[in-house]
Design an enzyme around this catalytic site. Structure first.
Site, short mmCIF file in Angstrom:
data_model
loop_
_atom_site.label_atom_id
_atom_site.label_comp_id
_atom_site.label_asym_id
_atom_site.label_seq_id
_atom_site.Cartn_x
_atom_site.Cartn_y
_atom_site.Cartn_z
N GLU A 35 0.94 -0.98 0.04
CA GLU A 35 -0.02 -0.01 -0.17
C GLU A 35 1.11 1.11 -0.13
O GLU A 35 2.16 1.30 0.24
CB GLU A 35 -0.78 0.00 1.34
CG GLU A 35 -2.37 -0.31 1.10
CD GLU A 35 -3.18 0.43 -0.05
OE1 GLU A 35 -2.49 1.69 -0.45
OE2 GLU A 35 -4.45 0.18 0.09
N ASN A 129 -5.46 4.35 7.76
CA ASN A 129 -5.44 3.74 6.34
C ASN A 129 -4.54 4.44 5.46
O ASN A 129 -3.43 5.05 5.97
CB ASN A 129 -6.59 3.24 5.84
CG ASN A 129 -6.73 2.24 4.87
OD1 ASN A 129 -5.80 1.25 5.09
ND2 ASN A 129 -7.47 2.28 3.74
N ASP A 232 -9.92 1.62 -4.48
CA ASP A 232 -8.91 1.48 -3.54
C ASP A 232 -8.11 2.86 -3.52
O ASP A 232 -8.37 4.07 -3.43
CB ASP A 232 -8.31 0.45 -3.56
CG ASP A 232 -7.44 0.00 -1.89
OD1 ASP A 232 -6.84 0.99 -1.33
OD2 ASP A 232 -7.31 -1.20 -1.97
#
Length: 321
Positions: A35, A129, A232
């Site tokens: 990520e 996140n 995403d």
């Protein structure tokens, strides 16, 4: 005959646009939940995280090599943002804390040196996140529930933090806070909450860092809810087109945010596409992180580069502290 000729030319152009790109894996780039790709122009390196392992990674363009480090005492690394003016310090999301991590970019161990701020201390099942800096170096990032059903329990929030100031709330009622991008020319901010299955645009004041007037610009819902695509991470090119990664779609969508039209579908050899960032010496390589969650087979978790897109992006901006 003239109409047929024009149609054939248009089809040929479409084929070139679709087939011109090339997808290649970076060497030894695996992250179980890759990520947060961030291109650091000064170091000609791509930083990213293995989110649920507390690991930072750095792909060195010149060496074509990936370095990785374990953050001592941490099991999560939601994002990695280089600190402006300091080549060995990074802001990293560890659970609900944004901490400063010291790393030389090579050593296998890194350490937390201090905490910048913490959010939602009362929500023990939440974590930070995705996060990025806006073009002025402000922090934008959000939270999600990581225990239980984040689609049902929308306890996440999106925040802004500015050096010398407090954390301010940008948006509540968030399921999974995810992709962020800014367009200074259009004065827009783009944001993804995965559980909304869409991309929103906001009017953005670059002087104050205030976002307003949300509007849905790209909808990833399908006829059946089980087929909805999960947006995403996201990035933007210099022409203002956004690139939206889909966690369950093996696809990155290049979208014109003014019209919502899909300009290109970039296909990857694995399903869970988590995020994207432009980089490379000419900022024309699209780097792509992926995940290997829920038993996904190889090459899931590989980090890729996509070339031949005939597009350029922007380098990552260091966080001002």
């Amino acid at each position: 005959m003239h109409t047929i000729t024009i149609t054939l030319i248009a089809l040929a152009a479409l084929c070139r646009a679709t087939m011109s790109y090339k997808v290649e894996p970076l060497p030894d780039s695996y992250a179980a939940l890759g990520e947060g790709p961030h291109w650091d122009e000064a170091r000609q390196s791509l930083y990213y995280v293995d989110l649920e392992a507390g690991v930072l990674l750095r792909y060195d363009y010149a060496q074509n090599k990936v370095y990785r480090t374990q953050i001592e005492g941490e099991s999560f690394a939601g994002f990695v943002l280089p600190i402006a003016g300091n080549s060995q310090e990074f802001a990293v999301g560890c659970e609900r804390r944004t901490v400063i991590v010291q790393w030389d970019g090579v050593s296998p161990k890194a350490k937390v040196v201090r905490t910048l701020f913490e959010v939602q201390p009362e929500f023990k099942e939440n974590r930070l996140n995705d996060a990025k800096t806006d073009p002025q170096g402000r922090f934008f990032g959000g939270t999600m529930r990581y225990v239980g059903d984040e689609f049902e329990h929308r306890h996440g929030e999106l925040y802004r933090w500015v050096a010398g100031g407090n954390v301010s709330l940008v948006k509540s009622d968030v399921g999974i806070s995810n992709g962020l991008a800014w367009d200074e020319k259009a004065k827009k901010f783009y944001y993804i909450d995965t559980t909304d299955y869409e991309v929103k645009s906001y009017d953005y004041n670059f002087e104050t860092g205030v976002a307003s007037n949300p509007k849905v610009i790209f909808n990833l819902r399908k006829t059946s809810p089980k087929d909805h695509l999960l947006p995403d991470g996201m990035t933007i090119d210099t022409e203002g087109n956004i690139y939206v990664a889909t966690f369950n779609g093996a696809t990155i969508f290049k979208v014109n945010p003014s019209t919502g039209k899909v300009l290109l579908e970039i296909k990857l050899p694995t399903k869970q596409i988590t995020s994207v960032a432009f980089g490379g010496p000419n900022l024309d390589i699209l780097y792509v992180t992926t995940a290997a969650k829920f038993g996904q087979p190889a090459p899931a978790g590989t980090t890729y580069k996509v070339t031949g897109l005939n597009a350029k992006g922007y380098p990552g901006v260091g966080l001002k502290i």
